[in-house]
Design an enzyme around this catalytic site. Structure first.
Site, PDB file in Angstrom:
ATOM      1  N   ASP A 111       9.759 -39.111  -2.826  1.00 25.66           N
ATOM      2  CA  ASP A 111       9.561 -38.018  -3.783  1.00 25.66           C
ATOM      3  C   ASP A 111       9.973 -36.668  -3.223  1.00 25.66           C
ATOM      4  OD1 ASP A 111       7.579 -37.810  -1.903  1.00 25.66           O
ATOM      5  OD2 ASP A 111       5.905 -37.857  -3.335  1.00 25.66           O
ATOM      6  N   LYS A 162      -4.483 -29.257   6.413  1.00 19.47           N
ATOM      7  CA  LYS A 162      -4.456 -28.067   5.578  1.00 19.47           C
ATOM      8  C   LYS A 162      -5.377 -26.941   6.071  1.00 19.47           C
ATOM      9  CE  LYS A 162      -3.433 -31.110   1.714  1.00 19.47           C
ATOM     10  NZ  LYS A 162      -3.892 -31.689   0.431  1.00 19.47           N
ATOM     11  N   ASP A 223       9.197 -30.868  -2.829  1.00 21.02           N
ATOM     12  CA  ASP A 223       8.333 -32.006  -3.131  1.00 21.02           C
ATOM     13  C   ASP A 223       8.264 -32.142  -4.645  1.00 21.02           C
ATOM     14  OD1 ASP A 223       6.243 -33.744  -3.655  1.00 21.02           O
ATOM     15  OD2 ASP A 223       4.880 -32.872  -2.197  1.00 21.02           O
TER      16      ASP A 223
END
Length: 360
Positions: A111, A162, A223
Site C-alpha cells: 500500500d 509514535k 501511504d
C-alpha cells in the site's frame, strides 16, 4: 537482485468502501490495479521472481496477473488463512524463495506508492554488510509514525513507536515500508504465528546485535491507506509526480481509458482518470478524481478530489468534494456531498436529499 516478497494480505479497512469487494492492492490507481505499478517498478529494477503474500480476497490476484509473464516476471502466490502480521507473512512464503542464506530478498508493503531507488537500497545493503536494510523517508510531522534514528554511517540505533512529546521526536526519519533482508534472517522469524516486523522482528534483531542499515530516500512517498490518499496517489501517477512504467497512457491533466465516453464539453483536470466503459456527461467538471470502470457521471456534475466506484452513477448537477462513492452506488441529481463522506456500495440516495456532509 532477483527475488522479492510483496505483502498484499491486508483487509484495507481504512479504505472502505473501496475494499469491500476488492483487495486494497487491486483497487485501480491511474487506470490499473495499484499492484501493477509496484510489480512494474520492481521488474524495472531487475527483480525477476516475486512471491505475493495474500490473505484477504486472495482469489482475486492470480486470475488477473497469472504467472506474471505479461510483466516479464515469475509470480507465485501464497495465501495465509489466518492473519499472520507482516513478519508472519514474510516467514510464511519463505519456502518459495530460491535465494541462498546470504542473498538479499527485497520486501515491499502493498500500500505504498514510492519513487524509491530500489537498486540503491540493494547496493547500500551489500556495501554495509547489513543483515536487514530499511528504506527511510523524512516527514514534516512524524508523530503518526514509528521513528528510526540512525548514526553517522546510517546504521539503525533504535525503533521508537509514535512519539507524543517534542522530547521524543529525536529524528524525522520514518520506516517507509520497503526492506532488504538476508534470506537467513527471514528463516529466523517464528513460523505459524502472528509476527510484526515493526514491533517484534526489527527491535529483536537490534537487541541481538544484528546490523540494521537505514537508507534515506526522500523521493516521492505516499501511504495509500486512506481514500483521500489513494485518490491523491492516483492523480499524482497521472500527472507524472509519482513514477511508474505501468500508467496506461500519456501523463497529463487527464487519463481516459479506451472504451470510456467523455462529452466534448466536459472538463477533466488535476490528474483525473476515467476508467473503461465509464461515461462522463455534458458540462461535467471533474478535478483530481478517479472515476472507475463502468461508472456514469451525468451532465453538469461537479466532482473534486473524489473517487467514484465501479458501476456507480452520479446524478446531474450533483456536487462531490472529497467524497468516496462505493461500487454500484446511485447518487441522485442535485445532491451535495463533501468533507470526506463515504457512501457504501449499492447505496441509493434520492435526488436532492443530501446538501452537505462534514468529515466522518
Amino acid at each position: 537482485m532477483t527475488e522479492a516478497i510483496l505483502l498484499v494480505g491486508g483487509k484495507g479497512t481504512r479504505l472502505r468502501p473501496l475494499t469491500v469487494r476488492t483487495p486494497k492492492p487491486m483497487v485501480p490507481a491511474a487506470g490499473v490495479p495499484f499492484l501493477t505499478h509496484q510489480l512494474a517498478r520492481a521488474r524495472a529494477a531487475g527483480v525477476e521472481h516475486i512471491v505475493l503474500a495474500t490473505s484477504y480476497l486472495a482469489e482475486v490476484f492470480e486470475p488477473y496477473f497469472g504467472d506474471g509473464s505479461a510483466l516479464g516476471l515469475h509470480l507465485e502466490y501464497v495465501t495465509e488463512h489466518e492473519p499472520l502480521g507482516t513478519g508472519g507473512a514474510i516467514r510464511n512464503v519463505a519456502e518459495r524463495l530460491h535465494s541462498g542464506p546470504d542473498d538479499p530478498v527485497l520486501i515491499f508493503n502493498g500500500d505504498i506508492l514510492t519513487g524509491l531507488d530500489i537498486p540503491a537500497l540493494v547496493d547500500t545493503h551489500r556495501t554495509a554488510g547489513a543483515d536487514v536494510s530499511l528504506h527511510l523517508t523524512r516527514v514534516e510531522d512524524p508523530r503518526a509514525f514509528g521513528l528510526v534514528p540512525t548514526d553517522g554511517t546510517g546504521r539503525v540505533t533504535a525503533f521508537l513507536e509514535k512519539p507524543q512529546t517534542p522530547e521524543e521526536i529525536v529524528t524525522d526519519q520514518i520506516n517507509a515500508g520497503a526492506y532488504v533482508f538476508n534470506r537467513s534472517v527471514i528463516d529466523t522469524i517464528p513460523a505459524g504465528r502472528p509476527v510484526s516486523v515493526e514491533r517484534e522482528t526489527f527491535p529483536g534483531l537490534l537487541a541481538e546485535g544484528a546490523h540494521l542499515q537505514g537508507m534515506v530516500d526522500s523521493t516521492y512517498w505516499l501511504d495509500l491507506g486512506t481514500p483521500q490518499a489513494f485518490v491523491r496517489g492516483s492523480a499524482d501517477l497521472v500527472l507524472g509526480r509519482a513514477p511508474s512504467p505501468a500508467v496506461p497512457g500519456r501523463r497529463g491533466e487527464r487519463l481516459v481509458l479506451e472504451s470510456a465516453e467523455v462529452a466534448g464539453d466536459a472538463k477533466l483536470s488535476g490528474g483525473t482518470v476515467v476508467g473503461s466503459r465509464a461515461v462522463i456527461g455534458a458540462g461535467a467538471r471533474i478535478d483530481g478524481s478517479a472515476v472507475l470502470d463502468g461508472a456514469v457521471v451525468e451532465e453538469g456534475a461537479e466532482i473534486r478530489d473524489a473517487l467514484i466506484g465501479a458501476g456507480a452513477r452520479i446524478g446531474a448537477r450533483t456536487v462531490l468534494d472529497g467524497a468516496v462513492i462505493g461500487d454500484g452506488a446511485r447518487i441522485g441529481a442535485d445532491n451535495e456531498l463533501r468533507g470526506g463522506i463515504r457512501i457504501w456500495c449499492d447505496a441509493d440516495i434520492p435526488a436532492g436529499s443530501v446538501r452537505f456532509s462534514s468529515d466522518q
